[in-house]
Design an enzyme around this catalytic site. Structure first.
Site, PDB file in Angstrom:
ATOM      1  CG  HIS A 138       6.960 -11.780  -5.055  1.00 34.00           C
ATOM      2  ND1 HIS A 138       7.338 -12.602  -4.112  1.00 34.00           N
ATOM      3  CD2 HIS A 138       6.136 -11.055  -4.219  1.00 34.00           C
ATOM      4  CE1 HIS A 138       7.194 -12.424  -2.750  1.00 34.00           C
ATOM      5  NE2 HIS A 138       6.198 -11.377  -2.762  1.00 34.00           N
ATOM      6  CG  ASP A 146      10.340  -7.329   2.935  1.00 25.49           C
ATOM      7  OD1 ASP A 146       9.358  -6.464   3.134  1.00 25.49           O
ATOM      8  OD2 ASP A 146      10.312  -8.508   2.479  1.00 25.49           O
ATOM      9  NE  ARG A 169       3.584  -4.694   5.326  1.00 23.99           N
ATOM     10  CZ  ARG A 169       3.416  -5.056   3.845  1.00 23.99           C
ATOM     11  NH1 ARG A 169       4.725  -5.628   3.639  1.00 23.99           N
ATOM     12  NH2 ARG A 169       2.437  -5.108   3.389  1.00 23.99           N
ATOM     13  CB  SER A 211       7.079  -5.759   1.154  1.00 22.58           C
ATOM     14  OG  SER A 211       7.242  -7.005   1.178  1.00 22.58           O
ATOM     15  CE  LYS A 267       9.439 -10.884  -0.405  1.00 21.48           C
ATOM     16  NZ  LYS A 267       8.683  -9.845   0.607  1.00 21.48           N
TER      17      LYS A 267
HETATM   18  N1  URA Z   1       4.211 -10.034  -0.844  1.00 22.40           N
HETATM   19  C1  URA Z   1       5.137  -9.476  -0.467  1.00 22.40           C
HETATM   20  O1  URA Z   1       6.429  -9.855  -0.352  1.00 22.40           O
HETATM   21  N2  URA Z   1       5.157  -8.457   0.353  1.00 22.40           N
HETATM   22  C2  URA Z   1       3.842  -8.033   0.612  1.00 22.40           C
HETATM   23  O2  URA Z   1       3.742  -6.886   1.275  1.00 22.40           O
HETATM   24  C3  URA Z   1       2.797  -8.636   0.037  1.00 22.40           C
HETATM   25  C4  URA Z   1       2.989  -9.490  -0.614  1.00 22.40           C
END
Ligand code: URA
Length: 432
Positions: free
Chosen positions: A92, A170, A177, A192, A196
């Protein structure tokens, strides 16, 4: 015994005034927001208080746990290939400009024998989202049921999907956000990303933590702290996690937007594409394969011999996409030409990210439809020779009234110079 209950104004005031939220307050507010008892306006205020005041390590850990607990956690450890458990690994990114890396990376890793369950995101602030990009492919869907994700992992070794029932808190907070100026916050990014990633069923994680002008946390110091926080969260949950710190001072590749980034990714999968996109794809692939315990394979071979492209075709087909149909293009195009000859100077990733967002590739209200054809192409990258009058940037949008604002964002974010700018390494460090 009286049961203590919370109310949103008190929780907001605690954080606003620099206090520490208790575990119970965090659990209450995340659960309340997930189920609509805490309103968007209240969560917006709390997010801004967190943005301004920060969170302790213990608060981040609890906030992440509460977000994971707001939904289901996938478990694919029973899946097997050739009698062995699938090597489930994911990556990620903390958000970048021109960061299309997931698109070539997932098929490279599939082609090397690991499996990728990826809960991906939509655009956030000035940064693009993998789902918005992949959905530019006609027919592609990211709305997959758990059964379909399982089946895809078993059959082809990957699924890229909207988080759905994973960390639904989230999903709501991320969308809020995006439109409340609260993206650039270490605790909110860490929780965040990790909520996930820890819910999606990967057994190992690689985090691409961005550093530089186009990153949410521009300084190396902050990016290191973010990486450390996320790596510790992953390891504490028993998911071996490693983070690469990578440059986001300038955009990745030449294309920034939705469909244009898919097209550039297809170039990479065909064995070409910009050097920096190839370099980062391979660096992350190597880290993922090591984390997954796959050895004896060189991911670069899968780009050279077409196996990664085949894997991408199978992934897109499994998710309803049709690569034989043309990718969307935008109705209005403008070109910025070189005012003089010389060398392309540095290009500011933030200026490009904001320009592309203004063109319509991102959102300014929750749930807004992005323009798939909106985007920007850089014809000259930093250090490349420039001839007077030649095209340097092409901007595309369906809404011509957006063009002037986008060009204004770019203004001052690039220059033609006499000497090539210093460009540092793409991968700065690795944090375990
Ligand atoms: N990727 C995410 O899933 N969340 C964030 O806050 C920034 C990048």
């Amino acid at each position: 015994m009286t049961q203590f209950t919370f109310d949103a104004p008190s929780v907001i005031r605690t954080k606003r005034d620099g206090g520490v939220l208790s575990d119970a307050a965090i659990d209450w507010v995340i659960d309340g927001y997930t189920h609509g008892r805490v309103h968007d306006a209240q969560m917006s205020a709390l997010l801004m208080a967190i943005f301004l005041r920060g969170m302790t390590g213990a608060e981040i850990t609890r906030w992440t746990a509460a977000m994971i607990g707001s939904g289901v956690r996938f478990d694919f450890t029973d899946l097997r290939r050739d009698g062995r458990p699938l090597r489930l690994v994911d990556k990620h990114s903390t958000g970048g400009v021109g960061d299309k890396i997931t698109i070539p990376l997932v098929p490279v890793v599939m082609a090397c024998g690991a499996a990728v369950p990826q809960a991906a995101g939509r655009g956030l602030g000035h940064t693009g989202g993998t789902l918005d990009k992949l959905e530019a492919i006609p027919g592609f869907t990211a709305e997959l049921s758990k059964d379909r994700i399982r089946q895809q992992l078993q059959d082809i070794g990957a699924a890229v999907f909207a988080a759905g029932d994973l960390a639904p808190a989230d999903r709501k907070i991320y969308a809020l956000r995006d439109v409340t100026g609260t993206t650039e916050s270490l605790p909110l990014i860490a929780s965040s990303v990790m909520s996930k990633k820890l819910a999606e069923g990967a057994r190992a994680l690689v985090l691409d933590t961005k550093v530089g002008r186009g990153a949410f946390l521009p300084t190396e110091d902050e990016a290191r702290r973010l990486a450390r926080t996320m790596v510790d969260l992953g390891n504490d949950y028993g998911v071996p996690t490693v983070a690469l710190l990578t440059d986001m001072d300038r955009p990745l590749g030449r294309a920034v937007g939705n469909a244009v980034e898919v097209a550039e990714s297809l170039d990479v999968l065909a064995g070409g594409g910009p050097d920096d996109v190839v370099e980062l794809t391979l660096a992350l692939a190597r880290a993922m394969l090591e984390a997954a315990g796959v050895d004896g394979v060189d991911p670069a071979d899968t780009l050279a011999d077409g196996r990664a492209m085949d894997a991408f075709r199978s992934l897109v087909a499994a998710q309803g996409g049709d690569l034989t149909r043309p990718l969307p293009t935008a109705a209005h195009v403008e070109t910025i030409t070189a005012p003089r000859g010389g060398t392309m100077g540095d290009i500011d990733a933030m200026a490009v990210g904001l320009a592309v967002w203004r063109l319509g590739a991102g959102r300014s209200a929750p749930g807004e439809q992005v323009q798939f054809g909106a985007g920007l192409t850089m014809h000259r990258r930093p250090g490349e020779p420039v001839a007077a009058g030649e095209p340097l940037f092409t901007l595309a949008t369906d809404t011509p009234e957006r063009m002037a604002g986008a060009i204004a964002e770019l203004d001052g974010g690039w220059s033609v110079v006499d000497r090539a700018p210093d460009v540092g390494p793409l991968v700065l460090d690795e944090i375990r």
